[in-house]
Design a protein around this motif. Structure first.
Motif, PDB file in Angstrom:
ATOM      1  N   SER A 172       0.816  -1.386   0.053  1.00 62.27           N
ATOM      2  CA  SER A 172       0.102   0.122   0.039  1.00 62.27           C
ATOM      3  C   SER A 172       0.836   1.261  -0.043  1.00 62.27           C
ATOM      4  CB  SER A 172      -0.976  -0.040   1.301  1.00 62.27           C
ATOM      5  OG  SER A 172      -0.133   0.352   2.187  1.00 62.27           O
ATOM      6  N   ASP A 173       0.424   2.335  -0.731  1.00 60.53           N
ATOM      7  CA  ASP A 173       0.972   3.653  -0.760  1.00 60.53           C
ATOM      8  C   ASP A 173       1.139   4.097   0.892  1.00 60.53           C
ATOM      9  OD1 ASP A 173       1.229   3.640  -3.560  1.00 60.53           O
ATOM     10  OD2 ASP A 173      -0.784   4.890  -3.516  1.00 60.53           O
ATOM     11  N   LEU A 174       0.393   3.977   1.730  1.00 62.87           N
ATOM     12  CA  LEU A 174       0.643   4.560   3.133  1.00 62.87           C
ATOM     13  C   LEU A 174       1.845   3.772   3.824  1.00 62.87           C
ATOM     14  CD1 LEU A 174      -0.639   6.520   4.867  1.00 62.87           C
ATOM     15  CD2 LEU A 174      -2.011   4.746   5.730  1.00 62.87           C
ATOM     16  N   TYR A 175       1.808   2.458   3.435  1.00 58.23           N
ATOM     17  CA  TYR A 175       2.795   1.657   4.270  1.00 58.23           C
ATOM     18  C   TYR A 175       4.353   2.138   3.637  1.00 58.23           C
ATOM     19  CZ  TYR A 175       5.740  -2.227   5.778  1.00 58.23           C
ATOM     20  OH  TYR A 175       6.813  -2.874   6.151  1.00 58.23           O
ATOM     21  N   GLN A 176       4.203   2.432   2.231  1.00 57.02           N
ATOM     22  CA  GLN A 176       5.216   2.605   1.730  1.00 57.02           C
ATOM     23  C   GLN A 176       5.885   4.041   1.994  1.00 57.02           C
ATOM     24  OE1 GLN A 176       7.395   0.700  -0.300  1.00 57.02           O
ATOM     25  NE2 GLN A 176       6.108  -1.016   0.269  1.00 57.02           N
ATOM     26  N   ASP A 177       5.006   5.012   2.232  1.00 57.90           N
ATOM     27  CA  ASP A 177       5.319   6.362   2.505  1.00 57.90           C
ATOM     28  C   ASP A 177       5.890   6.461   3.870  1.00 57.90           C
ATOM     29  OD1 ASP A 177       4.274   7.400   0.064  1.00 57.90           O
ATOM     30  OD2 ASP A 177       2.441   8.314   1.228  1.00 57.90           O
ATOM     31  N   LEU A 178       5.286   5.495   4.989  1.00 58.94           N
ATOM     32  CA  LEU A 178       6.067   5.731   6.177  1.00 58.94           C
ATOM     33  C   LEU A 178       7.242   4.956   6.101  1.00 58.94           C
ATOM     34  CD1 LEU A 178       5.878   6.846   8.876  1.00 58.94           C
ATOM     35  CD2 LEU A 178       4.287   4.674   9.506  1.00 58.94           C
ATOM     36  N   ILE A 179       6.861   3.582   5.900  1.00 62.52           N
ATOM     37  CA  ILE A 179       8.260   2.570   6.312  1.00 62.52           C
ATOM     38  C   ILE A 179       9.361   2.783   5.262  1.00 62.52           C
ATOM     39  CG2 ILE A 179       8.821   0.345   6.488  1.00 62.52           C
ATOM     40  CD1 ILE A 179       7.096   1.281   8.529  1.00 62.52           C
ATOM     41  N   GLN A 180       8.953   3.219   4.024  1.00 60.30           N
ATOM     42  CA  GLN A 180      10.234   3.429   3.138  1.00 60.30           C
ATOM     43  C   GLN A 180      10.720   4.867   3.094  1.00 60.30           C
ATOM     44  OE1 GLN A 180      11.779   0.822   1.496  1.00 60.30           O
ATOM     45  NE2 GLN A 180      10.132  -0.600   2.439  1.00 60.30           N
ATOM     46  N   ASN A 181      10.225   5.592   3.991  1.00 55.51           N
ATOM     47  CA  ASN A 181      10.501   7.144   4.090  1.00 55.51           C
ATOM     48  C   ASN A 181      10.485   7.973   2.788  1.00 55.51           C
ATOM     49  OD1 ASN A 181      11.398   9.147   5.712  1.00 55.51           O
ATOM     50  ND2 ASN A 181      13.514   8.844   5.260  1.00 55.51           N
ATOM     51  N   ARG A 182       9.176   7.766   2.150  1.00 51.75           N
ATOM     52  CA  ARG A 182       8.866   8.631   0.958  1.00 51.75           C
ATOM     53  C   ARG A 182       8.824  10.064   1.334  1.00 51.75           C
ATOM     54  NH1 ARG A 182       4.647   5.182  -2.652  1.00 51.75           N
ATOM     55  NH2 ARG A 182       6.199   3.371  -3.212  1.00 51.75           N
ATOM     56  N   ARG A 183       8.418  10.317   2.613  1.00 48.19           N
ATOM     57  CA  ARG A 183       8.086  11.644   2.990  1.00 48.19           C
ATOM     58  C   ARG A 183       9.332  12.452   3.766  1.00 48.19           C
ATOM     59  NH1 ARG A 183       1.841  12.080   4.187  1.00 48.19           N
ATOM     60  NH2 ARG A 183       1.150  10.851   2.227  1.00 48.19           N
ATOM     61  N   GLY A 184      10.327  11.474   4.082  1.00 47.37           N
ATOM     62  CA  GLY A 184      11.574  12.384   4.404  1.00 47.37           C
ATOM     63  C   GLY A 184      11.507  12.450   6.132  1.00 47.37           C
ATOM     64  N   ILE A 185      10.479  11.721   6.788  1.00 44.33           N
ATOM     65  CA  ILE A 185      10.327  12.015   8.262  1.00 44.33           C
ATOM     66  C   ILE A 185      10.934  10.969   9.056  1.00 44.33           C
ATOM     67  CG2 ILE A 185       8.037  13.259   7.821  1.00 44.33           C
ATOM     68  CD1 ILE A 185       6.594  10.743   8.659  1.00 44.33           C
ATOM     69  N   VAL A 186      11.653  10.025   8.663  1.00 47.55           N
ATOM     70  CA  VAL A 186      12.110   8.777   9.382  1.00 47.55           C
ATOM     71  C   VAL A 186      13.618   8.827   9.211  1.00 47.55           C
ATOM     72  CG1 VAL A 186      12.283   6.362   9.569  1.00 47.55           C
ATOM     73  CG2 VAL A 186       9.983   7.553   8.974  1.00 47.55           C
ATOM     74  N   ARG A 187      14.343   8.616  10.303  1.00 48.59           N
ATOM     75  CA  ARG A 187      15.758   8.808  10.438  1.00 48.59           C
ATOM     76  C   ARG A 187      16.175   7.335  10.019  1.00 48.59           C
ATOM     77  NH1 ARG A 187      17.205   9.838  15.631  1.00 48.59           N
ATOM     78  NH2 ARG A 187      16.923  12.125  15.076  1.00 48.59           N
ATOM     79  N   SER A 188      15.456   6.366  10.590  1.00 49.34           N
ATOM     80  CA  SER A 188      15.789   4.846  10.358  1.00 49.34           C
ATOM     81  C   SER A 188      14.634   4.284  10.427  1.00 49.34           C
ATOM     82  CB  SER A 188      16.988   4.489  11.105  1.00 49.34           C
ATOM     83  OG  SER A 188      16.774   4.403  12.422  1.00 49.34           O
ATOM     84  N   ALA A 189      14.662   3.189   9.770  1.00 49.60           N
ATOM     85  CA  ALA A 189      13.435   1.982   9.744  1.00 49.60           C
ATOM     86  C   ALA A 189      13.841   0.717   9.528  1.00 49.60           C
ATOM     87  CB  ALA A 189      12.381   2.489   8.902  1.00 49.60           C
ATOM     88  N   SER A 190      13.517  -0.278   9.989  1.00 52.66           N
ATOM     89  CA  SER A 190      13.888  -1.560   9.926  1.00 52.66           C
ATOM     90  C   SER A 190      12.680  -2.550  10.293  1.00 52.66           C
ATOM     91  CB  SER A 190      15.217  -1.789  10.844  1.00 52.66           C
ATOM     92  OG  SER A 190      15.817  -3.118  10.706  1.00 52.66           O
ATOM     93  N   GLY A 191      12.767  -3.696   9.637  1.00 57.11           N
ATOM     94  CA  GLY A 191      11.722  -4.657   9.856  1.00 57.11           C
ATOM     95  C   GLY A 191      12.101  -6.056  10.207  1.00 57.11           C
TER      96      GLY A 191
END
Length: 109
Positions: free
Chosen positions: A67-86
């Motif tokens: 989903s776009d929402l998941y990709q926006d947040l977890i893949q940092n499409r909006r530039g708000i995440v310093r790091s993300a891991s799963g």
């Protein structure tokens, strides 16, 4: 057997917290409405926010993750995440927050 999907997210600065929470709560709502999602929890431990989804089906989880929402947040499409891991793991029981953090530490060090 349940499939547990855990995403650990560090937000890049206080200015982005509101954006993160807006996206994270929308993601939780979308997850809970998805077929196959049994539970969706969000919590903070130390400097990391955890998004924990419990699934009864791998294909349902994979569809949600496209989903776009998941990709926006977890893949940092909006530039708000310093790091993300799963990480993914299987469990017979619904995980507690303590179990999730312990599993994270075993998996991620």
């Amino acid at each position: 057997m349940h499939l547990i999907s855990v995403n650990g997210v560090e937000v890049s600065g206080l200015m982005n917290l509101f954006k993160f929470f807006r996206l994270a709560f929308a993601l939780r709502k979308q997850g809970l409405a998805s077929a196959g999602c049994l539970s969706f929890d969000m919590f903070r431990f130390e400097s990391m926010f955890y998004l924990v989804a419990v699934w009864n089906s791998a294909p349902a989880m994979e569809e949600f993750q496209k989903s776009d929402l998941y990709q926006d947040l977890i893949q940092n499409r909006r530039g708000i995440v310093r790091s993300a891991s799963g990480m993914l793991y299987e469990s017979k029981e619904m995980p507690t927050r303590e179990v999730v953090v312990a599993q994270w530490r075993r998996d991620k060090g």
